[in-house]
Design a protein around this motif. Sequence first.
Motif, PDB file in Angstrom:
ATOM      1  N   ASN A  91      28.084  41.620  56.930  1.00  0.00           N
ATOM      2  CA  ASN A  91      29.357  41.673  57.564  1.00  0.00           C
ATOM      3  C   ASN A  91      30.525  41.408  56.638  1.00  0.00           C
ATOM      4  N   GLY A  92      31.519  42.224  56.800  1.00  0.00           N
ATOM      5  CA  GLY A  92      32.840  42.278  55.840  1.00  0.00           C
ATOM      6  C   GLY A  92      34.131  41.545  56.433  1.00  0.00           C
ATOM      7  N   GLN A  93      34.480  40.726  55.830  1.00  0.00           N
ATOM      8  CA  GLN A  93      35.747  40.147  56.269  1.00  0.00           C
ATOM      9  C   GLN A  93      36.743  39.940  55.121  1.00  0.00           C
ATOM     10  N   LYS A  94      38.089  39.592  55.263  1.00  0.00           N
ATOM     11  CA  LYS A  94      38.801  39.425  54.302  1.00  0.00           C
ATOM     12  C   LYS A  94      39.187  37.787  54.487  1.00  0.00           C
ATOM     13  N   ASN A  95      38.892  36.974  53.252  1.00  0.00           N
ATOM     14  CA  ASN A  95      39.084  35.862  53.316  1.00  0.00           C
ATOM     15  C   ASN A  95      40.105  35.264  52.067  1.00  0.00           C
ATOM     16  N   THR A  96      40.385  34.225  52.055  1.00  0.00           N
ATOM     17  CA  THR A  96      41.274  33.700  50.966  1.00  0.00           C
ATOM     18  C   THR A  96      40.498  32.758  50.320  1.00  0.00           C
ATOM     19  N   PHE A  97      40.362  32.709  48.899  1.00  0.00           N
ATOM     20  CA  PHE A  97      39.620  32.007  48.149  1.00  0.00           C
ATOM     21  C   PHE A  97      40.426  31.113  47.137  1.00  0.00           C
ATOM     22  N   PHE A  98      40.256  29.908  46.996  1.00  0.00           N
ATOM     23  CA  PHE A  98      41.181  28.880  46.314  1.00  0.00           C
ATOM     24  C   PHE A  98      40.510  28.523  45.031  1.00  0.00           C
ATOM     25  N   ASN A 145      37.967  38.872  36.536  1.00  0.00           N
ATOM     26  CA  ASN A 145      39.294  39.252  35.419  1.00  0.00           C
ATOM     27  C   ASN A 145      40.564  38.928  36.193  1.00  0.00           C
ATOM     28  N   LYS A 146      40.619  38.820  37.492  1.00  0.00           N
ATOM     29  CA  LYS A 146      41.799  38.742  38.166  1.00  0.00           C
ATOM     30  C   LYS A 146      42.055  37.150  38.354  1.00  0.00           C
ATOM     31  N   ILE A 147      41.021  36.470  38.684  1.00  0.00           N
ATOM     32  CA  ILE A 147      41.046  35.026  38.706  1.00  0.00           C
ATOM     33  C   ILE A 147      41.050  34.186  37.352  1.00  0.00           C
ATOM     34  N   PHE A 148      40.034  34.685  36.725  1.00  0.00           N
ATOM     35  CA  PHE A 148      39.740  34.000  35.420  1.00  0.00           C
ATOM     36  C   PHE A 148      40.115  34.437  34.042  1.00  0.00           C
ATOM     37  N   GLY A 149      40.500  35.768  34.160  1.00  0.00           N
ATOM     38  CA  GLY A 149      40.904  36.247  32.829  1.00  0.00           C
ATOM     39  C   GLY A 149      39.889  36.438  31.799  1.00  0.00           C
ATOM     40  N   THR A 150      40.174  35.734  30.580  1.00  0.00           N
ATOM     41  CA  THR A 150      39.056  35.766  29.713  1.00  0.00           C
ATOM     42  C   THR A 150      38.118  34.610  29.668  1.00  0.00           C
ATOM     43  N   GLU A 151      38.366  33.760  30.868  1.00  0.00           N
ATOM     44  CA  GLU A 151      37.591  32.556  30.920  1.00  0.00           C
ATOM     45  C   GLU A 151      36.245  32.863  31.380  1.00  0.00           C
ATOM     46  N   ASN A 152      35.238  32.397  31.006  1.00  0.00           N
ATOM     47  CA  ASN A 152      33.821  32.461  31.802  1.00  0.00           C
ATOM     48  C   ASN A 152      33.707  32.280  33.105  1.00  0.00           C
ATOM     49  N   PRO A 153      33.461  33.143  34.156  1.00  0.00           N
ATOM     50  CA  PRO A 153      33.421  32.263  35.557  1.00  0.00           C
ATOM     51  C   PRO A 153      32.227  31.804  35.853  1.00  0.00           C
ATOM     52  N   ILE A 154      31.273  31.935  35.286  1.00  0.00           N
ATOM     53  CA  ILE A 154      29.806  31.301  35.652  1.00  0.00           C
ATOM     54  C   ILE A 154      29.974  29.888  35.502  1.00  0.00           C
ATOM     55  N   GLY A 155      29.494  29.330  36.784  1.00  0.00           N
ATOM     56  CA  GLY A 155      29.655  27.635  36.890  1.00  0.00           C
ATOM     57  C   GLY A 155      31.037  27.186  37.482  1.00  0.00           C
ATOM     58  N   GLN A 156      31.888  28.109  37.451  1.00  0.00           N
ATOM     59  CA  GLN A 156      33.129  27.813  38.207  1.00  0.00           C
ATOM     60  C   GLN A 156      33.011  27.392  39.715  1.00  0.00           C
ATOM     61  N   THR A 157      33.924  26.963  40.280  1.00  0.00           N
ATOM     62  CA  THR A 157      33.971  26.646  41.509  1.00  0.00           C
ATOM     63  C   THR A 157      35.198  27.264  42.346  1.00  0.00           C
ATOM     64  N   ILE A 158      35.090  28.071  43.380  1.00  0.00           N
ATOM     65  CA  ILE A 158      36.053  28.408  44.135  1.00  0.00           C
ATOM     66  C   ILE A 158      35.901  27.967  45.667  1.00  0.00           C
ATOM     67  N   SER A 159      37.029  27.978  46.335  1.00  0.00           N
ATOM     68  CA  SER A 159      36.870  27.380  47.674  1.00  0.00           C
ATOM     69  C   SER A 159      37.096  28.471  48.685  1.00  0.00           C
ATOM     70  N   LEU A 160      36.343  28.650  49.646  1.00  0.00           N
ATOM     71  CA  LEU A 160      36.458  29.393  50.775  1.00  0.00           C
ATOM     72  C   LEU A 160      37.533  29.169  51.883  1.00  0.00           C
ATOM     73  N   GLU A 161      38.504  29.601  51.973  1.00  0.00           N
ATOM     74  CA  GLU A 161      39.730  29.094  52.957  1.00  0.00           C
ATOM     75  C   GLU A 161      40.099  27.514  52.619  1.00  0.00           C
ATOM     76  N   ASN A 162      39.920  27.196  51.379  1.00  0.00           N
ATOM     77  CA  ASN A 162      40.241  25.830  50.777  1.00  0.00           C
ATOM     78  C   ASN A 162      39.455  24.909  51.810  1.00  0.00           C
ATOM     79  N   ARG A 163      38.286  25.103  52.275  1.00  0.00           N
ATOM     80  CA  ARG A 163      37.283  24.372  52.896  1.00  0.00           C
ATOM     81  C   ARG A 163      35.919  24.255  52.306  1.00  0.00           C
ATOM     82  N   ILE A 164      35.425  25.214  52.088  1.00  0.00           N
ATOM     83  CA  ILE A 164      33.825  25.349  51.566  1.00  0.00           C
ATOM     84  C   ILE A 164      34.168  25.666  49.885  1.00  0.00           C
TER      85      ILE A 164
END
Length: 800
Positions: free
Chosen positions: A97-104, A152-171
Amino acid sequence: MSSHFNLRSFLTFLSRNKGYAAVNIFGMSLSLAFIILIATFLTQSYSIGDDQKNRDRIYLLATKVFEKNKVYLPGHQIYLKGLVKDFPEIEAVCAVNGQKNTFFHNGNGTEAKAFFVDTSFFSIFDYPLEEGSLSSCIHNPDEIAISGTFANKIFGTENPIGQTISLENRIPLRISAVFRDFGKTSLFFQPDVIISFSHNDINNVADMAIYAKEYGVNLFGSFLFVMTKPGAKLEGKEEALTKHINSVYSYYDSEDFKTMTVPVRYDKIYMSDYDLNEILDVVRGSDNLLISMLVKVCLVILLFAMLNYVNLTVALSVSRSKEMATRRLFGAGRKEIMRNLIMESLTMSAVAGVLAVIVAAALLPLAGLVLSTAMNAGTMFGHPLLLGFILAVILVEGILAGIIPAIIISRPNPIDVVRGTFRRQSKMVLSKIFIVVQLFICIVFMTKAFTQVAQIRHLMNLPLGYETDHIMTLTASTLYGPDGKRFCEEVKKLPFVTDVTRSSDTPLDGGNNVTFKGPGNEVQSFQIFHGDRNYLKFFGFKMIHEFNPDLSPAYYVSESTLAKMGMTTEDMRPSEKLDTMHVRYFFDNRKTTYNGCMPDFRKLDADISDGICAMVYIDDARNYSTLSVKVTGDEAYAYREVCNLYREIFHQDLNMEHPYMHDEIRANYSRQIRMSRLMSAFAFVAMMIAFLGLMSMSTYFMQQKRREMAVRKVFGSKSAQINLRLLKTFAVYGLVAFVIAVPVVWRMVGSWLMNYQHRVSFWPYLLLAGVLTMAISLMAVYVQSHVIANENPIDNLKQE
């Protein structure tokens, strides 16, 4: 005499007839350039889906609805329940299923294209990872995979593995893998994130199998992929698959709603005619109607170019016949002459082919813009089948264009040429037929182009039954909640804002369809709209009757809804049947009151029907994800200011592709507008090539008439009379073409218009096309006729 092709002789002939060479090379190269571009486009289209090594084992389960005689590619996740158990040939299944969502991340939100998938996604599709493990990717619902571009858009040169992002600032979700961008031949649109299907309830619980009994199903809310075991096929399993789906969800086992499950192989999906449900924005699909039109038009233009070559070459047959008669007198046979003439045609086609490749390469970006796809130069120059096709077209065009002139020019006896009787023997009936054919096709093309443009404008200007001018509509999941209410209050304070309303849907987008079995087990279908108390007033609905304008919660119905229930607008209260259904199915079992009836209104894509069966629910207590804003003054400035306010409150950008309703209306018809523009462009090109053909025909015809016109002038005819006489001759060709075009246009354009209930008439545009074609054709021959009508008759009689 040598039987070899005499290139030097041909070049000498071209140097003496530069106009002939220029017209032929222009027509051939232009037509071949169009053929090359459309062939490149088709080659790219047919390569979509070749990215998967298991493409012959992957199928998408589509749903054929007999009532609408239509096949929908999406389905529902519940279809997959027990499928592997009941079908041993199936190895794995996956809903997408495809949707546009906001990730924080770190308090900043970024809108992203999200694919909600079952855990088997990376087992079925072999998309490589840049980081992470395929064996564990998205197997944990709290983990997420992101694309390299999004990382690259969110983390730039920082390693994204293990980082946390939030789906709709809730999950909160932990990044466990980074996947490579899918590539140009992928069937899927490029996602930014891939996430467990278990989180899709944040968008629509009706898409999920676990909520099917409680909330019903969104029939076409997801794409359902299955992968068979090696060597197994699903073709021919339609009845068994349908029986399985009926067993897991009885809704489909209904006399009122007959369906069949159709397995479509992965590499056949893109070029299928099935409905993709573009709202999901998951799977790419081709515009087969556009492709069909392009192929037909390119073939017509190629035909025009060949006809022009035939006519121009035959028009110069008198001068060529002297050369060929000389060759015959020196021992050359007719077959040898024909072979040399066909070789000349092939040479001309080859030169035009080289120029066509250059022109096509130059037009590649423009073609990609018009066709809304990235055109790849590597495909044009590097695909062996495409290169073979181009060479074959050049060869076939050269041979076909050269056959008729070869037959005509090689036919006369040398003695006829010496005596000067060949010119009088040549009636050129075939060339006259060719001219009529060209004019006929031009009239049809122009009529279709004019009618398409008029029909699209007519649809865009049709009254919808509500206001759309100066209305900005903003839809975002962030608007659903306390901050959304705060944002609404701040927007009201902006000086250019005159009114606002919050809702789940706008009348323009058609609301949300709900199809269900009623109390009598009959299938019912309605478009449902939810809005606040200002909703109806904001959009300017004119009520047939309304009991209490301030009532909330309340519901309203359209005239079509009443008619479906066997009632009329005279019934001031709905039947018990309607009252029972709306409480049970549409308002979460909350008590609400019928408050009025409105005239029918149209959603944006309602081309066939006048109105929709609509039920509008008014409730100030609900949360809504859409804010509609009426503005005054500069609309671009207003949108920028609203975006600035949105960024200030939500700490993210507001990206609306079509923020205003009039933008959305135009975007909805973008495909039809693009096709009408293409048809208009092709009609212009066809008319231009036909114009050249008419000039060639007039050149030959005037050569035939020179002696006759000279004699008429000697006996007192004036130049104007002779000029008019010649023009009348060619006017007859235009009239014949118009008469032939009338029934063809009536059937072809008339049947196309029947797809629309609100339609224009094609007759005025047929007459306009006929007049323009006649005017252009007469203009093409006027110059030649004017020259002959004003020549000194003594000069012509001396030559004879």
